[in-house]
Write an enzyme that holds these catalytic residues in place. Sequence first.
Site, short mmCIF file in Angstrom:
data_model
loop_
_atom_site.label_atom_id
_atom_site.label_comp_id
_atom_site.label_asym_id
_atom_site.label_seq_id
_atom_site.Cartn_x
_atom_site.Cartn_y
_atom_site.Cartn_z
N GLN A 109 0.85 -1.21 0.00
CA GLN A 109 0.00 0.00 0.00
C GLN A 109 0.88 1.25 0.00
O GLN A 109 0.55 2.26 0.63
CB GLN A 109 -0.92 0.01 1.23
CG GLN A 109 -2.15 -0.86 1.10
CD GLN A 109 -3.15 -0.30 0.09
OE1 GLN A 109 -3.18 0.88 -0.24
NE2 GLN A 109 -4.00 -1.18 -0.40
N SER A 110 1.99 1.20 -0.71
CA SER A 110 2.98 2.27 -0.64
C SER A 110 2.48 3.61 -1.21
O SER A 110 2.11 3.69 -2.39
CB SER A 110 4.22 1.83 -1.41
OG SER A 110 5.09 2.91 -1.61
#
Length: 335
Positions: free
Chosen positions: A76-77
């Site tokens: 989920q960068s």
Amino acid sequence: MNLAKFIKRGYAPNPTPIEYLPNFSRALNADIDVYIKRDDMLPGAGGGNKTRKLDFCIADALQKGCDTVITCGAVQSNHCRLTLAWAVHEGLDCHLVLEERVPNSYDEEASGNNFLFQLLGVKSITVVPGGTNMLDAMQKVADKLTADGKKPYIIPGGASNALGALGYVSCMEEIMAQMFAMNLTFDHMVVPSGSAGTHGGIMAGMIGNNINIPVTGIGVNRPKAVQEKAVYDLANAALALIGVDAKVPADKVVAFDDYVGPGYSLPTDAMVEAVQMLARTEAILLDPVYSGKAMSGLIDLARKGYFAKGSKVLFLHTGGSPALFAYLPTFRAAK
Ligand SMILES: *Cc1c(COP(=O)(O)O)cnc(C)c1O
């Protein structure tokens, strides 16, 4: 410090606001005044701190004649989302290498930043297990693209090299100018501390400009000593790159690990409380992985009397709210 000698693209042309949080400060009930630096409002799809670092890194890629960027991050960068966003803006291809720091956490159908990777037209996603050497993994992607006639540029995780950290040296200078304009000084600053470019750049800007406001970093991943070493090394690498004849003293680098909880990106009750509290007092959105945990640190430290009574404390909001939408069950369970 003369940052003008470094090329940048100008992704952050205007200062982000510094706002007082009267309702939050009152709710905290710890006899301190909390202010917030709104780097969540930086330009770039969804906003957040990586824009300042990418301003320098992507300028370097373009100057080197590259047509493709490769970077890496967690599933989920925010950094991957913003690298991709600025690559689209510049007409560059973007390839991502995602590390499953939590086993089996990659889900092609996931919401939040993962959804935005697809929406923004990522060229490829390579998923690797936690603990993989990410530079090697990105080099493999680069070798393949080079063989196909592309000219790739690798941006390290979080754009946290000395060049990227210049973005937060510049942010510290921006804060200094805002303090002067607002006739306001802070007694303490609290910052999230992840891949260390933000915290390291702030420390370099603080020392390089003799500002002398204590900074407390709130780690989201690594043990305290490891994180402090990473911040110390990066802050001093940034000062060396700028050509400043000064070093950040090791004892000024503080990065608590008390608010990580069970691990990187895994929710804590205190994070949920912090996200809800800022949303419900000031209508400002934090994120579950970084700014929410960092704010949970500020709240706990304030309750413990860590900040002197009457202090003005500046919290650096690094963004990340798109990740909230990947944590719906966590927040719904908490009400
Ligand atoms: C990456 C990130 C951080 C941490 O910044 P680093 O420079 O990696 O330490 C904090 N908050 C958000 C929202 C981020 O995406």
